[in-house]
Design an enzyme around this catalytic site. Structure first.
Site, PDB file in Angstrom:
ATOM      1  N   HIS A 231      16.458  19.296 -30.113  1.00 45.52           N
ATOM      2  CA  HIS A 231      16.303  18.369 -28.997  1.00 45.52           C
ATOM      3  C   HIS A 231      15.801  17.021 -29.510  1.00 45.52           C
ATOM      4  O   HIS A 231      15.464  16.872 -30.684  1.00 45.52           O
ATOM      5  CB  HIS A 231      15.342  18.953 -27.959  1.00 45.52           C
TER       6      HIS A 231
ATOM      7  N   ASP B  83      11.172  22.159 -33.616  1.00 52.99           N
ATOM      8  CA  ASP B  83      12.323  21.808 -32.791  1.00 52.99           C
ATOM      9  C   ASP B  83      13.026  20.610 -33.417  1.00 52.99           C
ATOM     10  O   ASP B  83      12.585  19.467 -33.279  1.00 52.99           O
ATOM     11  CB  ASP B  83      11.877  21.477 -31.362  1.00 52.99           C
TER      12      ASP B  83
ATOM     13  N   SER C 286      20.472  22.648 -22.757  1.00 49.22           N
ATOM     14  CA  SER C 286      19.256  21.847 -22.633  1.00 49.22           C
ATOM     15  C   SER C 286      19.408  20.445 -23.215  1.00 49.22           C
ATOM     16  O   SER C 286      18.642  19.548 -22.875  1.00 49.22           O
ATOM     17  CB  SER C 286      18.082  22.566 -23.309  1.00 49.22           C
TER      18      SER C 286
END
Length: 442
Positions: free
Chosen positions: A405, A402, A158
């Protein structure tokens, strides 16, 4: 009276005792150095020394900008002056960002930090400044001209998709693509810029090698078999049809898996299987990149392909791991002296660099170009650039932060500034083909 033999033996005993404790202390200090976190500035110095000849793009003048510089080889050393665009620091950039979350482009909700209420925006107001030269602002039209008629594929997890989304948003100021994906699985999305006959593809392959789930729980990411000497068909089947590859992998290698080579179990990582040797994260990581690189070297028709290795992207969890309440609350970049950095980042980075050095040598013999897109140095300094808890609506009540990312817009856009710089260096030899419309269904 003692004999000479007794005196000699006694002297050796005294010498041993006098040296034993200093040697023991030295061993302990050395061990602590390798296992305790390092100050970022000292670790980066170590990184510079160990990868001195592995980082691309030297320039001839401190006043020249990357888009007008020249280099004969991405690992060459200019005889007049060295300038490494990957060594530098973050400086304020009040004019930023290049785009907003209202731009006509696809930003994954998990990276759309402003949409979900992030209260600060300073993380978008920094720009990477190489130590001894300038990095030209991203020019969307220039990028599209360089890749006219070509296909560029982001291969990885990702975070590879994170970079792809950044590129689509950066290019939105010049052109909007058509979604030509042949599957509803967004992990295999394809965009076509019709005016430039340029295609961007995302090819999901978090381990780069073939994987298989096992056990009664089905697709459980903690029950994986990794065939470390077999490339994942999700991208390997496309090698003949893509002109520019950007290969990356990172966080998935921290999970448990059983490793296979030549169809036989060779070990496991973080598993409780009996009678199977346990190997480190770096072993699986090294083998995955080695296999990926061998896949390119085995091609019969190179078509002047260009393969970028995008280096490790660090997470920035503080006050706990991702599942132990860790978060990334900071709102500005680190200074090099501020952070305690885990040594595993250097280990994984150097694993990539070592494999890259080897494949680059082999590639040069066959006319296949490998280049190092070194994003690690810049990103270890950006704990402020992650979504943290702003990757979802507050009412969703998700507790995990998170810190892996990157927000869009945000520091990840710099990866594509680096990419543009490097593509310019390759301009004389860039060629193109289209990607086949047979993306693999997951």
């Amino acid at each position: 009276m003692k004999s000479k033999v007794e005196l000699l033996a006694g002297g050796k005993d005294i010498l041993f005792k006098s040296l034993f404790f200093p040697i023991l202390v030295l061993i302990l200090i050395t061990s602590l150095y390798f296992y305790l976190p390092h100050n970022l500035s000292s670790l980066m110095s170590d990184l510079d020394m160990r990868s001195n000849d592995s980082v691309p793009l030297n320039m001839k003048s401190t006043t020249a900008t990357p888009l007008h510089a020249s280099s004969n080889d991405s690992l060459s050393v200019s005889s007049e002056h060295k300038c490494n665009i990957f060594q530098g620091d973050w400086i304020p950039f009040p004019e930023g960002p290049y785009y907003t979350n209202e731009t006509i482009c696809v930003i994954d909700d998990r990276q759309n930090c402003m949409k979900f209420g992030r209260p600060d925006s300073n993380f978008m107001k920094w720009r990477w400044k190489p130590s001894e030269c300038e990095l030209t602002l991203f020019d969307a039209k220039r990028f599209l001209e360089l890749v006219r008629g070509k296909t560029l594929a982001f291969v990885g997890d990702s975070l590879a998709r994170n970079q792809m989304q950044s590129l689509v948003c950066l290019l939105a100021s010049a052109a909007n693509p058509v979604d030509v994906s042949t599957t509803t699985d967004t992990r295999f999305r394809r965009w076509l810029y019709t005016e430039y006959n340029f295609t961007i593809a995302a090819l999901w392959s978090p381990h780069l090698v073939r994987t298989q789930y096992y056990g009664p729980e089905g697709n459980n990411a903690n029950n994986l078999k990794l065939y470390l000497d077999e490339a994942d068909e999700a991208w390997a089947e496309q090698t003949e049809n893509v002109d520019i590859f950007i290969i990356s992998a990172s966080q998935w290698f921290f999970r448990p898996f059983i490793g296979y080579e030549r169809g036989q179990i060779v070990g496991c990582h973080m598993c409780s299987e009996r009678n199977i040797r346990n190997f480190s994260t770096c072993y699986g990581y090294r083998m995955a990149f080695r296999t990926a690189f061998k896949t390119f070297l085995s091609l019969k028709n190179y078509n002047n392909k260009l393969v970028f290795l995008r280096t490790f992207s660090p997470a920035h969890f503080e006050n706990g791991d991702w599942d132990k309440g860790g978060s990334c609350e900071r709102t500005k970049p680190f200074k090099k002296q501020e952070m305690q950095l885990e040594k595993y980042i250097l280990d994984l980075y150097m694993t990539q660099v070592d494999e890259f050095k080897e494949v680059k040598k082999e590639g040069e013999k066959k006319g296949l170009r490998f280049r190092l897109l070194d994003t690690t140095r810049a990103m270890v300094l950006r704990p402020d650039g992650h979504p943290n808890h702003y990757g979802h609506w507050p009412q969703e009540n998700k507790t995990l932060a998170d810190c892996v990312h990157w927000c869009l817009p945000g520091p990840v856009d710099t990866w594509n500034e680096f990419l543009l710089h490097m593509l310019h260096m390759e301009e004389p030899t860039l060629t193109g083909k289209k990607l086949k419309k047979n993306d693999r269904e997951n």
